[in-house]
Write an enzyme that holds these catalytic residues in place. Structure first.
Site, PDB file in Angstrom:
ATOM      1  N   ASN A  65       0.829  -1.212   0.000  1.00 55.42           N
ATOM      2  CA  ASN A  65       0.000   0.000   0.000  1.00 55.42           C
ATOM      3  C   ASN A  65       0.862   1.260   0.000  1.00 55.42           C
ATOM      4  O   ASN A  65       0.596   2.218  -0.733  1.00 55.42           O
ATOM      5  CB  ASN A  65      -0.898   0.018   1.240  1.00 55.42           C
ATOM      6  N   ARG A 388     -11.456  -4.163 -13.639  1.00 54.93           N
ATOM      7  CA  ARG A 388     -10.338  -5.043 -13.274  1.00 54.93           C
ATOM      8  C   ARG A 388     -10.837  -6.476 -13.319  1.00 54.93           C
ATOM      9  O   ARG A 388     -11.958  -6.765 -12.905  1.00 54.93           O
ATOM     10  CB  ARG A 388      -9.833  -4.754 -11.855  1.00 54.93           C
ATOM     11  N   ARG A 418      -5.910   1.854 -12.923  1.00 56.99           N
ATOM     12  CA  ARG A 418      -4.509   2.037 -12.537  1.00 56.99           C
ATOM     13  C   ARG A 418      -3.830   0.713 -12.204  1.00 56.99           C
ATOM     14  O   ARG A 418      -4.332  -0.092 -11.424  1.00 56.99           O
ATOM     15  CB  ARG A 418      -4.407   2.988 -11.341  1.00 56.99           C
ATOM     16  N   HIS A 448     -16.148   3.129 -14.198  1.00 59.46           N
ATOM     17  CA  HIS A 448     -15.966   2.350 -12.981  1.00 59.46           C
ATOM     18  C   HIS A 448     -17.227   1.570 -12.621  1.00 59.46           C
ATOM     19  O   HIS A 448     -17.237   0.786 -11.676  1.00 59.46           O
ATOM     20  CB  HIS A 448     -15.575   3.305 -11.839  1.00 59.46           C
ATOM     21  N   TYR A 481     -12.631  -9.511  -0.910  1.00 56.73           N
ATOM     22  CA  TYR A 481     -13.311  -8.219  -0.870  1.00 56.73           C
ATOM     23  C   TYR A 481     -14.782  -8.451  -0.540  1.00 56.73           C
ATOM     24  O   TYR A 481     -15.425  -9.315  -1.131  1.00 56.73           O
ATOM     25  CB  TYR A 481     -13.239  -7.514  -2.227  1.00 56.73           C
ATOM     26  N   ARG A 577     -13.855   2.692   5.325  1.00 55.61           N
ATOM     27  CA  ARG A 577     -12.676   1.850   5.497  1.00 55.61           C
ATOM     28  C   ARG A 577     -11.383   2.654   5.483  1.00 55.61           C
ATOM     29  O   ARG A 577     -10.489   2.439   6.280  1.00 55.61           O
ATOM     30  CB  ARG A 577     -12.621   0.790   4.390  1.00 55.61           C
ATOM     31  N   HIS A 605     -15.427  -3.401   0.957  1.00 55.28           N
ATOM     32  CA  HIS A 605     -15.367  -2.764  -0.354  1.00 55.28           C
ATOM     33  C   HIS A 605     -16.732  -2.317  -0.870  1.00 55.28           C
ATOM     34  O   HIS A 605     -16.809  -1.513  -1.802  1.00 55.28           O
ATOM     35  CB  HIS A 605     -14.727  -3.730  -1.356  1.00 55.28           C
TER      36      HIS A 605
END
Length: 722
Positions: A65, A388, A418, A448, A481, A577, A605
């Site tokens: 991270n 993704r 990304r 998204h 997730y 979160r 998530h």
């Protein structure tokens, strides 16, 4: 903070602000808030309630991270600061001021990572998992390691002299290298050299078992065999260093060939400027100065580490062979309704809307939905967004199969996801070869939204089956997730999804959406309108409440709306979160806002928001929404996102009375945010039971997935003590 505080209206006592309530100080800095989240991740590596190897995994995650934070966020601030940009952030801090605070906090975090690693290393040794140095080797190891070096490592190495005839080589992002000060034994002549540590080889070499597992870091193996790489020289000094480079992407808005432009941009990313360099302690001054000069870094960008570099690689030591040191195995459920229909997704959805809660209900249902669509001769068209997904994606495989079978397949592939840009380029080309229509959306907006539609011929009509999700179509991350998957054959939601796909492929703004709101056209406004309605309820003396759950909250207009709602008496409970710019518990501003963060076995998530609608929360009058969007400027203003209202009573009950209530009730893995922006872990005595929402969800099926057993009532938030 006790369980009662989060299940009743007993909010913590507010404090007086030491700033003007209308000033930028009413917001907490985004970057410092993110660092606070990574501190919480790191502290899970120190949490004795977590299995030992899972704690090692948390340490690895915190390192990964932090690397990404520097290569993207810090890189951007650094560029602004170097350009002399003085534009303040939302909280009033300039880029230079932010960098100073970030570097101080991040250095403390990196030092804490080292101390955490040392503690874990000692605990691992007690469990007979040993991380060794080259001085810890025993008889027999030398011969084994020589064989490993010559056969598995030596062919990949590129030892490099550094002198006028051999310029300093390029070290890529996350590149790791040994720097050596050498002396030739024949004439005492000195030489400097670099030995890049190849990332193609595992970081840790497994040694023959003696009494447990033993591992030697790759750099130790290299130092052990330097004489084979530089015969006739001896080492007079050495150090290791690792670099992070600016990894943000710039793409020309008018790029004629978007795929080609992204391929060029990815190459530019690889050569971005160094934004941070870590170096091991004890480096000879000349060697250190030479590396800094060649990489163009100054003292503020160098972190001296007395310990291990590249802690992200520790994930390699999370051993499947030691289940006693891992979370107990968990197998996600197949919804009862799907089982009742023999696995047929279309019959299950036809019965009524179905909301699955991943990873507790298996993501395989999403894969099955598309695989069955690909194989079904009655299916005529499939449309799918891909932000993704996994390397060998079963989703992409199903879409390719459908296209090859002659079905109309449209895939919206987001090239700007990304760090997944290269993978998405490969997936798009595979889909095109299969005959699918591949579109890339907008150059100025990221897509998204998580939508999939299947159009099926049933009798003399076409029926649209739609999936809306809060998470990515990624079968691997879906195992860890927490996300929502909503399946419906509601005609209005099907029409809405089709209009969104037409917008993505034809740039025609959707007109007359019925049950769906999208960003950047209307989603933020819808949220603020709903917040304002709660304000009206509060002013009219009716119960007024908002529950919301998301990854990040930093959008200025939405935060100001929440502040107005708090001032009007609306009770607001937030589960955030990561990044949170709201300052809760301040008199006259946010005394009716409370914020918690949940960090545990699964990564929270899902994005959910519930409005009391005059009846309070939880309550039958509530209006309930789930979304693909966090409450950030980028999501609400610069991305295509979805907000779906849940109207089915069982789905609403599942979200409000199960998912959100359990999140509010959790104390086992919860942190409470204070007015200063800092989070404090909920204190739970070692001998006391602590309610865990993750454990609750693992033990109780979701309401809308119930089959013949029925969903006659809400699963109560009761738990048997272990």
């Amino acid at each position: 903070m006790t369980l009662a505080n989060f299940l009743t209206a007993k909010f913590p006592e507010a404090v007086e602000a030491d700033f003007d309530l209308s000033s930028p100080s009413r917001f907490y800095n985004r970057e410092l808030s993110w660092l606070g989240f990574n501190w919480r991740v790191l502290e899970e590596a120190e949490n004795l309630r977590v299995p030992l190897l899972e704690r090692l995994r948390f340490l690895s995650i915190s390192a990964t991270n932090l690397d990404e934070f520097y290569t993207v966020r810090v890189a951007g601030l650094r560029e602004l600061a170097h350009a002399g940009n003085m534009t303040p952030a939302l909280d009033g801090l300039t880029p230079v001021e932010q960098l100073a605070l970030i570097n101080a906090d991040a250095r403390d975090l990196m030092m804490r990572q080292q101390s955490t690693f040392n503690a874990l290393k000692a605990e691992l040794a007690q469990e007979k998992i040993h991380i060794l140095s080259r001085t810890d080797l025993i008889e027999g190891d030398a011969e084994f390691l020589e064989n490993v070096f010559l056969n598995n490592v030596f062919p990949v190495l590129s030892p490099l002299a550094v002198d006028p005839a051999h310029p300093f080589p390029f070290i890529p992002n996350t590149g790791f290298a040994l720097a050596l000060q050498l002396e030739r034994t024949a004439d005492k002549r000195s030489m400097r050299a670099l030995l890049p540590v190849p990332h193609q080889i595992d970081r840790f070499i497994a040694l023959p078992t003696v009494d447990g597992d033993r591992f030697l870091p790759l750099e130790e193996l290299l130092l052990l065999h330097i004489h084979r790489l530089f015969p006739g020289y001896k080492v007079k000094g050495d150090c290791a260093f690792r670099v992070l480079r600016d990894s943000d992407l710039e793409v020309e808005e008018e790029a004629e060939d978007l795929v080609r432009e992204f391929e060029v941009a990815l190459k530019r990313r690889r050569r971005g400027e160094v934004v941070r360099m870590k170096m091991t302690a004890g480096a000879p001054d000349g060697l250190r100065d030479m590396i800094m000069h060649e990489l163009h870094v100054d003292e503020s960008e160098v972190v001296i580490v007395d310990g291990m570099l590249g802690m992200a690689d520790l994930k390699q030591l999370v051993l499947d062979s030691r289940p006693d040191l891992l979370w107990s195995p968990y197998t996600p459920r197949v919804p009862e309704r799907v089982q009742d229909h023999g696995g047929d997704m279309f019959k299950s959805i036809k019965q009524k809307d179905m909301l699955l809660h991943h990873p507790y209900e298996t993501f395989d249902m999403v894969v099955r939905f598309l695989k069955q669509a690909a194989a079904d001769p009655n299916v005529v068209a499939i449309k799918q967004t891909l932000y993704r997904t996994s390397k060998n994606s079963p989703i992409v495989e199903a879409l390719c199969e459908a296209a090859e079978d002659g079905k109309s397949v449209t895939a919206l592939v987001e090239l700007k996801a990304r760090f997944d840009e290269a993978a998405n380029i490969r997936q798009s080309r595979r889909l095109e070869r299969a005959g699918a229509h591949v579109v890339y959306g907008f150059t100025t907006l990221k897509t998204h939204a998580k939508i999939s539609t299947v159009v099926r011929r049933e009798g003399d009509q076409l029926v649209t089956y739609t999936h809306y999700g809060t998470g990515n179509y990624h079968p691997i991350t879906a195992k860890i997730y927490t996300d929502l998957s909503f399946f419906t054959c509601d005609a209005a939601l099907g029409r809405d999804a089709t209009k969104v796909f037409n917008y993505l492929s034809g740039y025609v703004q959707p007109d007359g959406l019925e049950n769906l709101t999208i960003a950047p056209m209307g989603l933020k406004q819808r949220l603020i309108e709903m917040i304002d309605l709660e304000i009206e309820h509060a002013r009219a003396g009716r119960p007024a409440a908002i529950w919301a759950k998301m990854n990040s909250l930093i959008e200025e207009d939405v935060m100001n709306a929440l502040y107005r709602a708090s001032q009007a008496g609306v009770k607001i409970s937030l589960v955030v979160r990561g990044i949170c710019g709201i300052r809760p518990g301040i008199k006259g501003l946010s005394e009716n806002i409370r914020v918690k963060s949940i960090v545990g076995r699964f990564l929270e998530h899902s994005r959910i928001v519930c409005f009391g609608n005059g009846g309070g929360l939880p309550g039958k009058e509530a209006r309930v929404f789930f979304s693909s969007a966090d409450w950030m400027g980028r999501n609400l203003n610069r991305r295509v996102e979805t907000l779906v209202e849940a109207k089915n009573p069982t789905v609403k009950a599942q979200i409000v009375d199960q998912i959100m209530s359990a999140n509010m009730a959790d104390i086992a893995q919860s942190w409470i945010m204070g007015p200063n922006g800092k989070f404090t872990r909920v204190a739970v005595p070692e001998d006391k039971f602590a309610f865990s929402c993750h454990k609750f969800f693992m033990e109780n099926p979701s309401l809308s997935g119930r089959g013949s057993a029925g969903a006659t009532g809400v699963v109560q938030l009761t738990h048997t003590e272990d």
